[in-house]
Write an enzyme that holds these catalytic residues in place. Structure first.
Site, mmCIF file in Angstrom:
data_model
loop_
_atom_site.group_PDB
_atom_site.id
_atom_site.type_symbol
_atom_site.label_atom_id
_atom_site.label_comp_id
_atom_site.label_asym_id
_atom_site.label_seq_id
_atom_site.Cartn_x
_atom_site.Cartn_y
_atom_site.Cartn_z
ATOM 1 N N THR A 1 -12.120 -2.565 19.758
ATOM 2 C CA THR A 1 -12.879 -2.216 18.568
ATOM 3 C C THR A 1 -14.042 -3.163 18.351
ATOM 4 O O THR A 1 -14.004 -4.321 18.798
ATOM 5 C CB THR A 1 -11.963 -2.264 17.328
ATOM 6 O OG1 THR A 1 -12.724 -2.126 16.138
ATOM 7 C CG2 THR A 1 -11.227 -3.604 17.247
ATOM 8 N N ASP A 2 -15.063 -2.698 17.639
ATOM 9 C CA ASP A 2 -16.175 -3.574 17.272
ATOM 10 C C ASP A 2 -15.775 -4.602 16.223
ATOM 11 O O ASP A 2 -16.485 -5.588 16.002
ATOM 12 C CB ASP A 2 -17.372 -2.757 16.772
ATOM 13 C CG ASP A 2 -17.067 -1.857 15.585
ATOM 14 O OD1 ASP A 2 -15.918 -1.837 15.108
ATOM 15 O OD2 ASP A 2 -17.999 -1.137 15.140
ATOM 16 N N GLU A 3 -14.623 -4.413 15.575
ATOM 17 C CA GLU A 3 -14.219 -5.332 14.509
ATOM 18 C C GLU A 3 -13.897 -6.734 15.022
ATOM 19 O O GLU A 3 -13.850 -7.685 14.233
ATOM 20 C CB GLU A 3 -13.045 -4.757 13.733
ATOM 21 C CG GLU A 3 -13.405 -3.474 13.008
ATOM 22 C CD GLU A 3 -12.361 -3.035 12.000
ATOM 23 O OE1 GLU A 3 -11.832 -3.899 11.270
ATOM 24 O OE2 GLU A 3 -12.074 -1.829 11.951
ATOM 25 N N LYS B 1 -6.507 -7.475 17.790
ATOM 26 C CA LYS B 1 -7.256 -6.811 18.856
ATOM 27 C C LYS B 1 -8.056 -7.819 19.672
ATOM 28 O O LYS B 1 -8.163 -7.689 20.902
ATOM 29 C CB LYS B 1 -8.177 -5.739 18.272
ATOM 30 C CG LYS B 1 -7.455 -4.526 17.724
ATOM 31 C CD LYS B 1 -6.652 -3.779 18.780
ATOM 32 C CE LYS B 1 -7.549 -3.052 19.774
ATOM 33 N NZ LYS B 1 -6.751 -2.244 20.738
ATOM 34 N N TYR C 1 -5.690 -7.254 11.643
ATOM 35 C CA TYR C 1 -5.915 -6.203 12.648
ATOM 36 C C TYR C 1 -6.927 -6.663 13.691
ATOM 37 O O TYR C 1 -6.652 -6.631 14.904
ATOM 38 C CB TYR C 1 -6.400 -4.919 11.977
ATOM 39 C CG TYR C 1 -7.065 -3.971 12.960
ATOM 40 C CD1 TYR C 1 -6.350 -3.450 14.039
ATOM 41 C CD2 TYR C 1 -8.409 -3.619 12.833
ATOM 42 C CE1 TYR C 1 -6.954 -2.596 14.952
ATOM 43 C CE2 TYR C 1 -9.015 -2.768 13.746
ATOM 44 C CZ TYR C 1 -8.291 -2.263 14.798
ATOM 45 O OH TYR C 1 -8.897 -1.434 15.712
#
Length: 367
Positions: A133-135, A163, A159
């Site tokens: 994810t970009d997060e 990741k 979260y």
């Protein structure tokens, strides 16, 4: 011909990927591994399962079962979607995210190394593709340049931290053990089968029920939105042409504030009710069924802890090296998505009945 394991493919993005892949590669074999937790839904795979696409209900932390599947099915590719992915849930209960996203990814890596390298099943031709994810990159200011593959990691929620950890494990298995890996970091996905706790389906379903549309803070947080089928195309390019050991960012080049996307969905819902009188009888609680504007349901609630302001993906690398371009523009994609939810009420009603509380949920802008 590929023989592929796809983890988490009873979930939103994985199910769309499998549908895309089976149509594009009619000779390939897919074994889906999914624990069928709250976001994993057999109905997402309706019409998909066949002799060349099977479902094994299994937790990815069951390393022995994963090894057995790799051996017995002669699988040489893993596409790893399985993850806990909702930021709000990670704030309330981070342990599940550590177990699934970090330990689960490590379990898969261990199994892959054992079977493919140590036992020699697929020494050269194997591939472990990790979907992230970009997060993991943290938060951007409104005028900051978009995330690139060289942006330093700065996760801000349990979260995104989980990741980021899984990304580093995948990288480490390549550099330490020469496992053939690739990673893709995507922006917010939207499209069919999106679980109803996420922003776009939540807004659609709350509107149909006449429920409040609670927006965090002032609604000015910005996300880049990627149609889920375009995400599948990006992964396809990485698998077919991507360099082993490398990371590719897959984005929609399509930034919207949360409040603007909610207002757009309200506007499109108003249009749908105006052009289809049957919807008013089907959903009498919707403001549009009563001659009112859907945006009358918008409300603002206290912002969540650690809420990242903006995500944006720079797609230059995957575009220049692999030829990626989003094929579905946002106007087309969001209209397709709204129409899918209006046409598939049985699917989302079953999800709501099984595991989702419509009343009192707050809007989240996670993928």
């Amino acid at each position: 011909m590929r023989r592929m394991m796809v983890t988490g493919a009873a979930g939103f993005i994985g199910a769309n990927f499998v549908r895309y892949w089976l149509e594009a590669y009619p000779e390939d074999v897919i074994v889906i591994v999914d624990a069928l937790t709250y976001a994993g839904n057999r109905a997402n795979l309706e019409g998909v399962l066949s002799e060349r696409c099977s479902l094994v209900e299994c937790d990815i932390n069951d390393t022995d079962t994963i090894k057995g599947l790799l051996r017995d099915q002669h699988l040489t590719t893993i596409v790893h979607f399985a993850a806990e992915s909702h930021v709000d849930r990670s704030i309330e209960g981070p342990d599940a995210f550590i177990e699934a996203n970090i330990l689960g990814t490590h379990s898969l890596l261990k199994a892959a190394r054992q079977v493919w390298q140590i036992e020699g099943l697929a020494v050269d031709q194997h591939r472990f593709h990790h979907v992230s994810t970009d997060e993991v990159y943290g938060s951007l200011a409104s005028d900051d340049p978009a995330f690139t593959e060289s942006t330093a990691y700065a996760p801000n929620s349990p979260y995104s931290a989980s990741k980021a950890s899984s990304d580093f494990l995948v990288r480490a298995y390549h550099h330490t053990y020469d496992l053939n890996v690739t990673t893709s970091n995507c922006s917010n996905n939207y499209g069919p089968y999106h679980f109803p706790e996420k922003l776009i389906p939540l807004i659609i379903i709350n509107l149909l029920h006449g429920k409040s549309l609670p927006i965090y803070g002032d609604g000015k947080n910005i996300r880049d939105w990627l149609y889920v089928e375009d995400h599948a195309r990006g992964i396809e390019l990485v698998l077919n042409k991507g360099a082993v050991g490398e990371t590719y960012n897959v984005g929609g080049v399509n930034e919207w504030t949360n409040i603007d996307i909610v207002r757009l969905i309200c506007e499109l819902m108003d249009e749908r009710f105006a052009s289809n009188q049957a919807l008013a009888a089907q959903y009498p609680a919707c403001p549009a069924a009563q001659g009112q504007r859907c945006d009358s349901l918008i409300s603002f609630v206290t912002d969540r802890a650690g809420h990242d302001f903006r995500y944006a993906i720079d797609t230059a690398r995957i575009r220049d090296e692999l030829g990626y371009e989003p094929a579905v523009d946002f106007e087309t994609g969001i209209r397709r998505t709204l129409d899918w939810y209006l046409s598939n009420a049985e699917w989302w009603k079953a999800v709501l009945d099984g595991s989702y509380r419509l009343q009192g949920e707050s809007v989240s802008a996670t993928a």
